[in-house]
Design a protein around this motif. Structure first.
Motif: not given
Length: 329
Positions: A161, A194, A196-198, A205-208, A225, A312, A315
């Motif tokens: 991360y 894109s 993306f969020n966390s 980001e962990d969900n994209a 994800s 990116y 994003y």
């Protein structure tokens, strides 16, 4: 072995050790404690200085699993030292860095392989064949999902991360597989956007999701994800003459095609898929020792980095990005 940073490093080492013509002679790691422990496990020598390791005559080739932001300096040094290179994806964080690596590899004439394991799998090879043979007509949409719960279930290392070391989160790591599959099957991309969020509030980001338009008019939806439990790999292709489904909860391949309608009506499941290609590690070793084909080389690595860099930018700047904007050497 150059670093145990990546979660796949141990698997690559084990596979290399299983091959009859390979001996792991030395380990380098940016974390000396981790490197020394790994060298002991492998029965190899730990070398604290990278240039010293690269100068060794008992090192013909290097397997790079270091932090992504260290890839350019490591791989360019390895190429200049005349060492063959295997690398975990992605090749680099920016396209210009990837192109610098590619130039060094070509100038040195060393063998290079990037790890694209999904391109070795029978179902995905079948998807490529179906598209190339126009069984679906012209492709209008491709969707690929590759996800796990590494962040929500806390089994990924914390440094995954780190936005500096990694260059991003779920998309640049796990999302690499859908990205290179779409590039391989659909060709040259035009523009990308894109979202993306966390979900776990980490620094990356962990969900994209990315949406990409290609030169041939097809649109691809790339989903990944680190926060999805029991999320099976899935690939879908839709065209003007049919559709193809790969994976999903039943892990099956299903096809419907106007081109086959005179022989088979409705949905069909192929009785035979293409033979799998050798694993990326095996391709690399066989390419070095026997001159056989390595299917994922420096150009494939540059193309993946180009996709990621544009994703990116989209994003960060909250806009659609044209691939013509990406800076090259």
């Amino acid at each position: 072995m150059l670093s145990r940073w990546h979660v796949h490093a141990t698997g690559y080492a084990n596979e290399l050790r299983s091959l009859p013509d390979v001996v792991i002679t030395a380990v380098w790691d940016e974390d000396q404690t981790r490197g020394k422990q790994w060298a002991e496990e492998l029965g190899a020598e730990f070398v604290a200085d990278l240039d010293t390791l690269l100068a060794r005559e008992d090192v013909d080739a290097v397997c790079v699993n270091a932090p992504t932001n260290m890839h350019p300096e490591i791989m360019i040094a390895a190429a200049k030292a005349g060492k063959h290179i295997f690398t975990e994806k992605v090749m680099a964080i920016t396209t210009k860095e990837a192109e610098r690596i590619a130039k060094a590899v070509k100038d040195a004439g060393v063998k290079f392989c990037i790890s694209f394991p999904h391109r070795t799998r029978p179902a995905n090879l079948f998807a490529k064949k179906v598209v190339d043979e126009k069984l679906l007509g012209d492709i209008t949409l491709m969707r690929v999902r590759n996800a796990h719960d590494g962040a929500s279930s806390n089994w990924l290392p914390q440094y995954f991360y780190d936005p500096v070391q990694c260059g991003g989160g779920a998309m640049i790591d796990l999302g690499a597989h859908p990205m290179y599959l779409c590039r391989w099957i659909l060709g040259k991309p035009l523009r990308i956007t894109s979202m993306f969020n966390s979900f776990t509030n980490r620094p990356v980001e962990d969900n994209a999701v990315c949406v990409i338009e290609f030169e041939n008019g097809a649109i691809a939806v790339v989903e990944t994800s680190f926060v999805s439990k029991s999320s099976p790999f899935s690939l879908e292709l839709y065209g003007t003459k049919g559709s193809l489904f790969v994976g999903g909860s039943e892990n099956r391949v299903k096809l419907i095609s106007d081109e086959l309608a005179t022989k088979i009506s409705g949905w069909m499941m192929p009785s035979q898929l293409p033979e799998p290609l050798p694993s990326p590690i095996q391709q690399w070793v066989n390419g070095i020792l026997r001159g056989s084909e390595i299917h994922f080389g420096v150009e494939d690595g540059v193309q993946l980095t180009e996709l990621m860099e544009a994703a990116y930018i989209s994003y960060r700047e909250e806009r659609m990005v044209e691939f013509s904007e990406i800076e090259h050497l």
